[in-house]
Design an enzyme around this catalytic site. Structure first.
Site, PDB file in Angstrom:
ATOM      1  N   HIS A 288       0.836  -1.200   0.000  1.00 13.83           N
ATOM      2  CA  HIS A 288       0.000   0.000   0.000  1.00 13.83           C
ATOM      3  C   HIS A 288       0.874   1.255   0.000  1.00 13.83           C
ATOM      4  O   HIS A 288       2.098   1.168  -0.107  1.00 13.83           O
ATOM      5  CB  HIS A 288      -0.979  -0.036   1.183  1.00 13.83           C
TER       6      HIS A 288
ATOM      7  N   HIS B 240      -2.077  -2.255  17.623  1.00 14.26           N
ATOM      8  CA  HIS B 240      -3.171  -3.065  17.070  1.00 14.26           C
ATOM      9  C   HIS B 240      -4.443  -3.035  17.919  1.00 14.26           C
ATOM     10  O   HIS B 240      -5.475  -3.570  17.501  1.00 14.26           O
ATOM     11  CB  HIS B 240      -2.693  -4.499  16.872  1.00 14.26           C
TER      12      HIS B 240
ATOM     13  N   CYS C 239       2.377  -7.812  16.267  1.00 15.14           N
ATOM     14  CA  CYS C 239       3.687  -7.147  16.226  1.00 15.14           C
ATOM     15  C   CYS C 239       4.810  -8.186  16.246  1.00 15.14           C
ATOM     16  O   CYS C 239       5.955  -7.842  16.006  1.00 15.14           O
ATOM     17  CB  CYS C 239       3.935  -6.266  17.442  1.00 15.14           C
TER      18      CYS C 239
ATOM     19  N   LYS D  59     -12.109  13.031  -8.137  1.00 15.27           N
ATOM     20  CA  LYS D  59     -12.985  12.556  -9.215  1.00 15.27           C
ATOM     21  C   LYS D  59     -12.432  11.291  -9.855  1.00 15.27           C
ATOM     22  O   LYS D  59     -13.160  10.383 -10.178  1.00 15.27           O
ATOM     23  CB  LYS D  59     -13.135  13.649 -10.263  1.00 15.27           C
TER      24      LYS D  59
ATOM     25  N   LYS E 262     -11.667  12.800   1.888  1.00 19.32           N
ATOM     26  CA  LYS E 262     -11.448  13.702   0.764  1.00 19.32           C
ATOM     27  C   LYS E 262     -11.371  12.895  -0.523  1.00 19.32           C
ATOM     28  O   LYS E 262     -10.381  12.251  -0.803  1.00 19.32           O
ATOM     29  CB  LYS E 262     -10.166  14.492   0.983  1.00 19.32           C
TER      30      LYS E 262
ATOM     31  N   HIS F  13       4.088   1.509   2.194  1.00 22.36           N
ATOM     32  CA  HIS F  13       5.251   0.781   1.674  1.00 22.36           C
ATOM     33  C   HIS F  13       5.859   1.553   0.500  1.00 22.36           C
ATOM     34  O   HIS F  13       7.085   1.672   0.383  1.00 22.36           O
ATOM     35  CB  HIS F  13       4.843  -0.619   1.206  1.00 22.36           C
TER      36      HIS F  13
ATOM     37  N   CYS G 112       2.219  -9.600  21.755  1.00 19.06           N
ATOM     38  CA  CYS G 112       1.310  -9.213  20.669  1.00 19.06           C
ATOM     39  C   CYS G 112       1.671 -10.027  19.432  1.00 19.06           C
ATOM     40  O   CYS G 112       2.731  -9.823  18.852  1.00 19.06           O
ATOM     41  CB  CYS G 112       1.389  -7.725  20.344  1.00 19.06           C
TER      42      CYS G 112
ATOM     43  N   CYS H  67      -2.309  -3.772  22.980  1.00 14.21           N
ATOM     44  CA  CYS H  67      -1.215  -3.318  22.125  1.00 14.21           C
ATOM     45  C   CYS H  67      -1.561  -1.920  21.624  1.00 14.21           C
ATOM     46  O   CYS H  67      -2.648  -1.705  21.082  1.00 14.21           O
ATOM     47  CB  CYS H  67      -1.057  -4.272  20.943  1.00 14.21           C
TER      48      CYS H  67
HETATM   49  N1  MSP Z   1       8.656  -6.638   8.466  1.00 15.75           N
HETATM   50  C1  MSP Z   1       8.786  -5.536   9.334  1.00 15.75           C
HETATM   51  C2  MSP Z   1      10.054  -4.742   9.062  1.00 15.75           C
HETATM   52  C3  MSP Z   1      11.329  -5.527   9.144  1.00 15.75           C
HETATM   53  S1  MSP Z   1      12.704  -4.551   8.716  1.00 15.75           S
HETATM   54  C4  MSP Z   1      14.007  -5.470   9.129  1.00 15.75           C
HETATM   55  C5  MSP Z   1       7.601  -4.605   9.140  1.00 15.75           C
HETATM   56  N2  MSP Z   1       6.957  -4.708   7.973  1.00 15.75           N
HETATM   57  S2  MSP Z   1       5.713  -3.793   7.507  1.00 15.75           S
HETATM   58  O1  MSP Z   1       5.212  -4.389   6.295  1.00 15.75           O
HETATM   59  O2  MSP Z   1       4.796  -3.634   8.571  1.00 15.75           O
HETATM   60  O3  MSP Z   1       6.337  -2.428   7.121  1.00 15.75           O
HETATM   61  C6  MSP Z   1       6.531  -1.394   8.050  1.00 15.75           C
HETATM   62  C7  MSP Z   1       7.128  -0.206   7.335  1.00 15.75           C
HETATM   63  O4  MSP Z   1       6.315   0.156   6.199  1.00 15.75           O
HETATM   64  C8  MSP Z   1       7.188   1.065   8.168  1.00 15.75           C
HETATM   65  O5  MSP Z   1       8.306   1.123   9.014  1.00 15.75           O
HETATM   66  C9  MSP Z   1       7.264   2.100   7.062  1.00 15.75           C
HETATM   67  O6  MSP Z   1       8.544   2.125   6.520  1.00 15.75           O
HETATM   68  C10 MSP Z   1       6.276   1.562   6.056  1.00 15.75           C
HETATM   69  N3  MSP Z   1       4.916   2.009   6.335  1.00 15.75           N
HETATM   70  C11 MSP Z   1       3.816   1.214   6.505  1.00 15.75           C
HETATM   71  N4  MSP Z   1       2.730   2.016   6.667  1.00 15.75           N
HETATM   72  C12 MSP Z   1       3.095   3.301   6.636  1.00 15.75           C
HETATM   73  C13 MSP Z   1       2.404   4.533   6.646  1.00 15.75           C
HETATM   74  N5  MSP Z   1       1.097   4.636   6.779  1.00 15.75           N
HETATM   75  N6  MSP Z   1       3.126   5.662   6.497  1.00 15.75           N
HETATM   76  C14 MSP Z   1       4.480   5.631   6.298  1.00 15.75           C
HETATM   77  N7  MSP Z   1       5.143   4.499   6.247  1.00 15.75           N
HETATM   78  C15 MSP Z   1       4.509   3.316   6.544  1.00 15.75           C
HETATM   79  O7  MSP Z   1       7.347  -3.813  10.001  1.00 15.75           O
END
Ligand code: MSP
Length: 509
Positions: A17, A146, A128, A298, A295, A20, A125, A143
């Protein structure tokens, strides 16, 4: 030493999403920028496929965790491709060489006396994959991330002697004031250490989905140690027959968000110290994108789907939006409506228009050849020191600050051409020299901003640079007035208007 930048590796328990996409594009801007500076760069992203969150999600869908990984990892690869991301390797923690390297490093940590068998009891958790201390849970033993109620779990685990690294970690923080950036996050990172460190589980016994502990195959490694080590293991097998650790270890910067700060700011450097490996030079902790789904827009409805945005508006627009809309390092809201507004007001009306109108004037008034004159000093002044200052900002991972510096020049050029009104001057041949200077200044200004914006918006800046005959992409070319006056070519609108009903109507072919 090379420049080594990483993103977190993403869980494969869901589809990729915006969040990421955000971290991945941020790291890509840094990687591209450093390549423009002639640095040797290694850029890593990938997927985290072990552990409970993934195993649970797979079970829910009635498939194996491996199948879930095989289904979702390619979607993360596809996201990178769609967003023009230039990662040098994509790691999956299920890659056998990764798993073997995790075992090798952790065996060393064990043999050096940093591991012991103990019993753990605490609030856990599963989402997490983390045991929480009392200060980390919210009311009702929930948590904080979550919001689910946590259960006390008791388990025989191998423990990592994190507490033994209290002092070395304190030293790391006090001797390297920029080890965690932005500065606003340092206290948060330090507070984990200042509370006093307790030993942490290194293994889990009742879970099968993970990297087996080599000295006791009844256990698998706790997913976070497996995951963190990806940054190291990837360098050992990304290029067949080569070990890249010599050139790229330690990492220059890990890009991540605050949700996983503790693991990177505490566990990770301690583990590396235990393995006698150099620690990374820097962590950059960005904020959270908050999705404001009231928000609507279109064309996009109320969903910020990176694939859909890239398809409709192009990857560059999203890459730009990320660092314009939210100050990199802080939390901020994003919305389909906000995206559309910026697309129109900044990309199309400022940069896009400046480009098309400048090229059109060169075509109309000078038959497509930029006059070979010295550009006006007032324009040159605007660009003095700009490339250096953009580099300094990006050295500090200030992605929004660097972009703002460049964008100030885009705006300046727009105002300047408006004030100069070459379209009026061109009516009288007596103003010919002045028109020459303006056209040259505009094209040279566009060349400068486009080279500097190239790491952010590779495709559109590439098209503009090609249209003004600039083949170089390296930043050494970003010297104002340095390029020969070129012939200009055709340029379709860089940011065309997006038709509202781009969505096929139900029942339509
Ligand atoms: N697998 C672990 C990370 C291991 S790193 C050795 C993990 N994965 S995750 O899929 O949950 O990804 C978390 C990361 O995704 C966040 O630290 C960030 O970099 C990014 N993001 C996920 N959602 C986000 C937002 N809404 N906004 C900004 N970044 C976010 O945790």
């Amino acid at each position: 030493m090379g420049y080594y930048v990483t993103t977190p590796i993403y869980y494969v328990n869901g589809a990729p999403h915006m969040g990421h996409a955000y971290s991945t594009v941020a790291a890509d801007v840094l990687a591209r920028h450093m390549r423009q500076r002639g640095e040797s760069v290694f850029f890593l992203t990938g997927t985290d496929e072990h552990g409970e969150p993934v195993a649970e999600a797979a079970e829910k869908e009635g498939i194996t965790p491996r199948e879930l990984g095989d289904r979702n990892a390619p979607r993360f690869q596809e996201l990178a491709k769609t967003l023009e991301v230039t990662n040098d390797f994509f790691i999956r923690t299920t890659d056998p060489p990764h798993m073997a390297a995790v075992q090798e490093v952790l065996q060393r940590v064990h043999d050096a006396g940093h591991v012991y068998m103990g019993e753990y009891e605490g609030l856990y958790c599963p989402r997490c994959a983390d045991f929480k201390t009392e200060t980390e849970v919210i009311e009702g033993n929930k948590c904080p991330i979550h919001l689910i109620e946590l259960e006390v779990q008791k388990e025989e685990n191998y423990f990592f002697r994190l507490s033994a690294f209290q002092e070395p970690l304190e030293r790391l923080y006090s001797e390297n004031p920029e080890w965690v950036l932005p500065k606003s996050r340092v206290n948060e990172a330090r507070s984990f250490i200042d509370q006093g460190l307790r030993d942490v589980s290194l293994s889990r016994k009742n879970i099968k989905w993970g990297v087996p502990v080599p000295w006791d195959p009844e256990h698998v490694f706790y997913v976070w140690f497996d995951a963190l080590l990806n940054y190291y293991t990837a360098l050992t097998y990304a290029r067949e027959g080569e070990d890249l650790t010599g050139e790229f270890w330690p990492p220059t910067v890990h890009v991540l968000a605050k949700d996983i700060l503790k693991f990177h700011a505490v566990y990770w450097p301690a583990l590396l110290m235990a393995a006698e490996l150099p620690v990374p030079e820097r962590l950059y902790i960005h904020g959270f994108l908050l999705m404001d789904e009231h928000k609507m827009s279109k064309s996009l409805g109320n969903v910020m789907d990176p694939f859909r945005i890239a398809e409709l508006y192009g990857a560059d627009a999203l890459r730009f939006y990320f660092f314009r809309e939210v100050v990199f390092g802080s939390d901020g809201s994003v919305s389909p409506e906000g995206f559309e507004t910026r697309y129109t007001s900044e990309l199309a009306n400022e940069y896009g228009n400046l480009a098309s109108r400048s090229l059109a004037m060169v075509a109309r008034y000078r038959d497509g050849t930029v006059p070979d004159v010295v550009p006006p000093a007032e324009v040159a002044e605007q660009f003095e020191g700009l490339a250096d200052s953009v580099c300094a900002r990006l050295d500090a991972v200030d992605l929004s600050g660097a972009l703002e510096e460049i964008w100030t020049r885009v705006r300046w050029l727009n105002r300047w051409v408006q004030d100069q009104a070459p379209w009026t001057l061109a009516k009288d041949p007596a103003n010919s020299a002045q028109v020459d200077g303006i056209l040259r200044g505009l094209v040279e200004g566009l060349r400068m901003v486009s080279l500097l914006l190239h790491a952010y918006m590779p495709a559109t800046t590439g098209r503009l640079l090609a249209a003004i005959g600039e083949e170089r992409r390296e930043l050494s070319a970003a010297v104002f007035g340095e390029a020969p006056a070129p012939e200009v070519g055709e340029l379709d609108p860089l940011f065309p208007r997006v038709e509202v009903d781009a969505e096929p109507k139900p029942g339509a072919e």
